[in-house]
Design a protein around this motif. Structure first.
Motif, PDB file in Angstrom:
ATOM      1  N   ILE A 163       0.820  -1.215   0.000  1.00  0.00           N
ATOM      2  CA  ILE A 163       0.000   0.000   0.000  1.00  0.00           C
ATOM      3  C   ILE A 163       0.855   1.267   0.000  1.00  0.00           C
ATOM      4  CG2 ILE A 163      -0.417   0.287   2.510  1.00  0.00           C
ATOM      5  CD1 ILE A 163      -3.257   0.380   0.051  1.00  0.00           C
ATOM      6  N   ARG A 164       1.974   1.220   0.741  1.00  0.00           N
ATOM      7  CA  ARG A 164       2.878   2.369   0.766  1.00  0.00           C
ATOM      8  C   ARG A 164       4.314   1.893   0.604  1.00  0.00           C
ATOM      9  NH1 ARG A 164      -1.495   3.789   3.800  1.00  0.00           N
ATOM     10  NH2 ARG A 164      -0.953   2.192   5.306  1.00  0.00           N
ATOM     11  N   TYR A 177      -4.700   7.014  -6.295  1.00  0.00           N
ATOM     12  CA  TYR A 177      -3.458   6.828  -5.533  1.00  0.00           C
ATOM     13  C   TYR A 177      -3.193   5.366  -5.205  1.00  0.00           C
ATOM     14  CZ  TYR A 177      -7.215   6.739  -2.136  1.00  0.00           C
ATOM     15  OH  TYR A 177      -8.392   6.436  -1.503  1.00  0.00           O
ATOM     16  N   CYS A 178      -4.181   4.491  -5.452  1.00  0.00           N
ATOM     17  CA  CYS A 178      -4.192   3.198  -4.755  1.00  0.00           C
ATOM     18  C   CYS A 178      -3.762   2.014  -5.626  1.00  0.00           C
ATOM     19  CB  CYS A 178      -5.590   2.958  -4.210  1.00  0.00           C
ATOM     20  SG  CYS A 178      -5.704   1.472  -3.213  1.00  0.00           S
ATOM     21  N   GLN A 224     -12.769  -4.790   0.317  1.00  0.00           N
ATOM     22  CA  GLN A 224     -12.230  -3.439   0.122  1.00  0.00           C
ATOM     23  C   GLN A 224     -13.351  -2.417   0.016  1.00  0.00           C
ATOM     24  OE1 GLN A 224      -9.410  -2.507   0.681  1.00  0.00           O
ATOM     25  NE2 GLN A 224      -8.112  -4.296   0.423  1.00  0.00           N
ATOM     26  N   THR A 253     -14.084  -2.580   4.469  1.00  0.00           N
ATOM     27  CA  THR A 253     -14.327  -1.173   4.656  1.00  0.00           C
ATOM     28  C   THR A 253     -15.530  -0.768   3.818  1.00  0.00           C
ATOM     29  OG1 THR A 253     -11.938  -0.812   4.812  1.00  0.00           O
ATOM     30  CG2 THR A 253     -13.264   1.071   4.344  1.00  0.00           C
ATOM     31  N   PRO A 265     -13.799   6.030   5.180  1.00  0.00           N
ATOM     32  CA  PRO A 265     -12.607   6.790   4.793  1.00  0.00           C
ATOM     33  C   PRO A 265     -12.951   7.999   3.908  1.00  0.00           C
ATOM     34  CG  PRO A 265     -12.236   4.450   4.553  1.00  0.00           C
ATOM     35  CD  PRO A 265     -13.706   4.631   4.777  1.00  0.00           C
ATOM     36  N   GLN A 310     -10.527  10.437   3.100  1.00  0.00           N
ATOM     37  CA  GLN A 310      -9.262  10.622   2.349  1.00  0.00           C
ATOM     38  C   GLN A 310      -8.816  12.075   2.264  1.00  0.00           C
ATOM     39  OE1 GLN A 310      -7.972   7.882   2.275  1.00  0.00           O
ATOM     40  NE2 GLN A 310      -9.374   6.285   1.629  1.00  0.00           N
ATOM     41  N   ARG A 350     -12.666   9.675  -5.937  1.00  0.00           N
ATOM     42  CA  ARG A 350     -13.400   9.040  -4.853  1.00  0.00           C
ATOM     43  C   ARG A 350     -14.901   8.984  -5.103  1.00  0.00           C
ATOM     44  NH1 ARG A 350     -11.641   5.543  -1.291  1.00  0.00           N
ATOM     45  NH2 ARG A 350     -12.956   6.355   0.371  1.00  0.00           N
ATOM     46  N   ASP A 410     -10.151   7.433   7.297  1.00  0.00           N
ATOM     47  CA  ASP A 410      -8.755   7.422   6.828  1.00  0.00           C
ATOM     48  C   ASP A 410      -8.514   8.740   6.088  1.00  0.00           C
ATOM     49  OD1 ASP A 410      -8.697   4.777   7.622  1.00  0.00           O
ATOM     50  OD2 ASP A 410      -8.613   3.948   5.600  1.00  0.00           O
ATOM     51  N   ILE A 440      -5.442  10.912   3.784  1.00  0.00           N
ATOM     52  CA  ILE A 440      -4.114  10.966   3.161  1.00  0.00           C
ATOM     53  C   ILE A 440      -3.689  12.435   3.072  1.00  0.00           C
ATOM     54  CG2 ILE A 440      -2.821  10.570   1.024  1.00  0.00           C
ATOM     55  CD1 ILE A 440      -4.745   8.243   0.422  1.00  0.00           C
ATOM     56  N   PHE A 479      -2.288   9.067   6.856  1.00  0.00           N
ATOM     57  CA  PHE A 479      -1.180   8.548   6.047  1.00  0.00           C
ATOM     58  C   PHE A 479      -0.549   9.648   5.213  1.00  0.00           C
ATOM     59  CE2 PHE A 479      -4.572   5.352   6.382  1.00  0.00           C
ATOM     60  CZ  PHE A 479      -3.899   4.364   7.096  1.00  0.00           C
ATOM     61  N   ILE A 480       0.744   9.505   5.025  1.00  0.00           N
ATOM     62  CA  ILE A 480       1.455  10.367   4.075  1.00  0.00           C
ATOM     63  C   ILE A 480       1.272   9.744   2.698  1.00  0.00           C
ATOM     64  CG2 ILE A 480       3.811  10.837   3.268  1.00  0.00           C
ATOM     65  CD1 ILE A 480       4.551  11.563   6.101  1.00  0.00           C
ATOM     66  N   TYR A 481       0.886  10.536   1.717  1.00  0.00           N
ATOM     67  CA  TYR A 481       0.715  10.006   0.362  1.00  0.00           C
ATOM     68  C   TYR A 481       2.007   9.338  -0.102  1.00  0.00           C
ATOM     69  CZ  TYR A 481       0.707   9.761  -4.680  1.00  0.00           C
ATOM     70  OH  TYR A 481       0.842   9.305  -5.964  1.00  0.00           O
ATOM     71  N   SER A 482       1.858   8.137  -0.631  1.00  0.00           N
ATOM     72  CA  SER A 482       3.010   7.399  -1.132  1.00  0.00           C
ATOM     73  C   SER A 482       2.794   7.139  -2.626  1.00  0.00           C
ATOM     74  CB  SER A 482       3.129   6.084  -0.355  1.00  0.00           C
ATOM     75  OG  SER A 482       4.154   5.290  -0.880  1.00  0.00           O
ATOM     76  N   ARG A 530       2.734   5.358  -5.841  1.00  0.00           N
ATOM     77  CA  ARG A 530       2.742   3.949  -6.245  1.00  0.00           C
ATOM     78  C   ARG A 530       2.841   3.874  -7.763  1.00  0.00           C
ATOM     79  NH1 ARG A 530       3.999   0.667  -2.997  1.00  0.00           N
ATOM     80  NH2 ARG A 530       5.541   2.285  -3.137  1.00  0.00           N
TER      81      ARG A 530
END
Ligand code: SAH
Ligand code: SF4
Ligand code: F3S
Length: 471
Positions: free
Chosen positions: A78-79, A194-195, A232, A267, A294, A296, A308, A334, A336, A365-368, A370
């Motif tokens: 995920i990250r 982002y996912c 999910q 979720t 979430p 986001q 979203r 959640d 981001i 969360f910090i955006y990562s 991907r």
């Protein structure tokens, strides 16, 4: 579970699988396994399934990785931080393999699905790589790995036969449980920009209604008190079954299953949370008043870029409806920070939004970035320093809100499902309210697995404390 029962699992499994896998019970005698699990509850459930398959083959669990004959990494993508940690650990155990050449090392989960060749190249001491859609292939891979010097790869892009699912979900760990997770669907069709999940878990696939009910009925008989339904995006349940059954219908049916006292799910996507679902939850005595939704981001521009499918005002209306029908509801989320293009003003909007909604908790969360996802190619990626600062700011605002809401519990009496002794304080018991708040209190360990009433006298950011009521 006693010895006899685990033998039964063996038989069950061997009947289904032995034919051409050359599995021998004697071969596995006294062998030990360790699974290292990373990532979400889906992975935790998969690790249970994998553990059940291994125990069905005669392996015993070992917490001590140095004693294991088989080490399996159940990985998460995920990250970036998760991936780096896992690569580090895989590298670390190379020395165990040097000491014991018979040690089998496997990598399963989302990283396996995504980076099979990279793992094989970076870590040639890995014996096999198993994807997320075909856990039932594990026994075959173990057998083949024993006779192969190369890293074996067994990955399919989409989940296939229902028979395999039945077999996987039937595999059992030998430990007695109070809480259990049940897969209700696999994969994700949402493609939030982002996912990585839709790429590593494939398209949405609902498990048949009857199969889920039977599994939960069985859990009820085995003494499980709480089930968490996993997917999910559980609100999409049933769309692909063509049977005119949706998630609300599934919840309503599970509500009648004897033995089960609490139902949770994880979720739910805010976009698909229907009025019918809110109504079913309101009328159910078992579905808990905890809504994990979430958000986001609290900025409409960012939500749009994330794909979203809702706006902040639609989200706020949903929360309002939930709070009206369930005044005790806890709402968690959640968030981001640092999605590409997020300006200081956009971030301020998120802060203002969480102050307005007042979430019980937020997982932040910090955006990562991907690679392979659309957001990875967006301009205006945010510098790490800025992302870290935003995260800290967000956490401190949220912590105040969490504490404020938890303080509302002081003086109230809540129902707690006792989960055992507290990890941080072995003198005390721990459990959760229906609203998913952790409660710490004194009491007899024998109460584990029971519902008790606790009067809350202290509130912290993450936990409540109280005294158990005798009657
Ligand atoms: N299906 C769930 C989320 C599963 S992933 C849902 O949509 O609600 C759990 C959380 O990880 C997400 O809600 C999101 O906040 C976070 N996440 C996902 N991808 C991420 C990324 N690339 N960087 C940072 N956080 C991410
Ligand atoms: Fe990822 Fe979005 Fe699917 Fe959740 S709904 S798993 S965030 S793509
Ligand atoms: Fe991670 Fe895969 Fe879950 S990427 S969060 S383990 S679905």
């Amino acid at each position: 579970m006693g010895k006899n029962q685990s033998k039964k699992t063996n038989l069950l499994f061997f009947n289904n699988e032995t034919t051409n896998n050359d599995l021998s019970i004697f071969d596995r005698a006294n062998k030990k396994y360790t699974i290292l699990t990373y990532g979400c509850q889906m992975n935790e459930r998969d690790s249970e399934i994998i553990g059940g398959i291994l125990e069905g083959l005669g392996y015993q669990p070992s917490e001590d990785i140095t004693q294991a004959d088989l080490i399996l990494f159940n990985t998460c993508s995920i990250r970036d931080s998760a991936e780096r940690k896992i690569y580090g650990k895989i590298g670390e155990i190379k020395r165990l393999k040097n000491n014991n050449p018979d040690l089998i090392i496997g990598v399963a989960g989302c990283m396996a699905q995504k980076d099979r060749e990279k793992i094989a190249k970076k870590a040639p001491h890995v014996d096999f790589i198993l994807g997320t859609n075909n856990l039932h292939k594990l026994p075959e891979l173990i057998t083949r790995a024993k006779n192969s010097k190369e890293t074996l790869i067994d990955i399919v892009e989409e989940r296939a036969e229902i028979e395999n699912e039945i077999e996987e979900n039937r595999s059992k760990l030998t430990t007695q449980k109070i809480k259990a997770s049940v897969n209700i669907m696999y994969g994700c069709n949402n493609f939030c920009t982002y996912c990585i999940v839709p790429y590593v878990r494939g398209r949405e696939k609902s498990r048949p209604f009857k199969q889920i009910i039977e599994e939960i009925e069985q859990l009820g008989k085995e003494g499980v008190k709480e089930v968490t339904l996993l997917g999910q995006n559980v609100n999409s349940y049933g769309k692909d079954l063509g049977e005119n059954i949706d998630f609300a219908d599934l919840l309503a049916a599970i509500d009648n299953i004897p033995g089960i006292e609490r139902i949770r799910y994880m979720t739910s996507h805010p976009r698909d949370f229907s009025d019918k679902l809110i109504q079913v939850i309101k009328n159910s005595s078992k579905v808990c008043e905890h809504f994990h939704l979430p958000i986001q981001s609290g900025c409409d521009k960012i939500l749009r870029d994330m794909n979203r499918g809702y706006t902040t005002s639609q989200y706020a209306i949903l929360v309002e409806k939930i709070r009206q029908s369930n005044p005790n509801a806890s709402i968690t989320t959640d968030i981001i920070v640092g999605f590409p293009g997020e300006t200081e003003e956009d971030f301020e909007e998120t802060l203002n939004f969480i102050k307005k909604i007042k979430f019980d908790q937020a997982y932040t969360f910090i955006y990562s970035r991907r690679s392979g996802t659309p957001a990875a190619n967006l301009p205006n990626q945010i510098p790490l320093e800025t992302k870290k600062q935003r995260l800290q700011q967000l956490i401190s605002v949220q912590n105040e809100i969490s504490l404020e809401l938890n303080k509302n519990y002081i003086g109230k009496t809540v129902e707690v499902l006792v989960e055992g002794t507290s990890k941080n304080n072995p003198e005390k018991l721990t459990g959760r309210t229906r609203t998913n708040k952790i409660v710490i209190f004194s009491g007899d360990q024998q109460l584990t697995g029971q519902l008790v009433m606790v009067k809350i006298d202290k509130a912290k950011t993450w936990t409540l404390e109280g005294k158990i009521l005798k009657d």
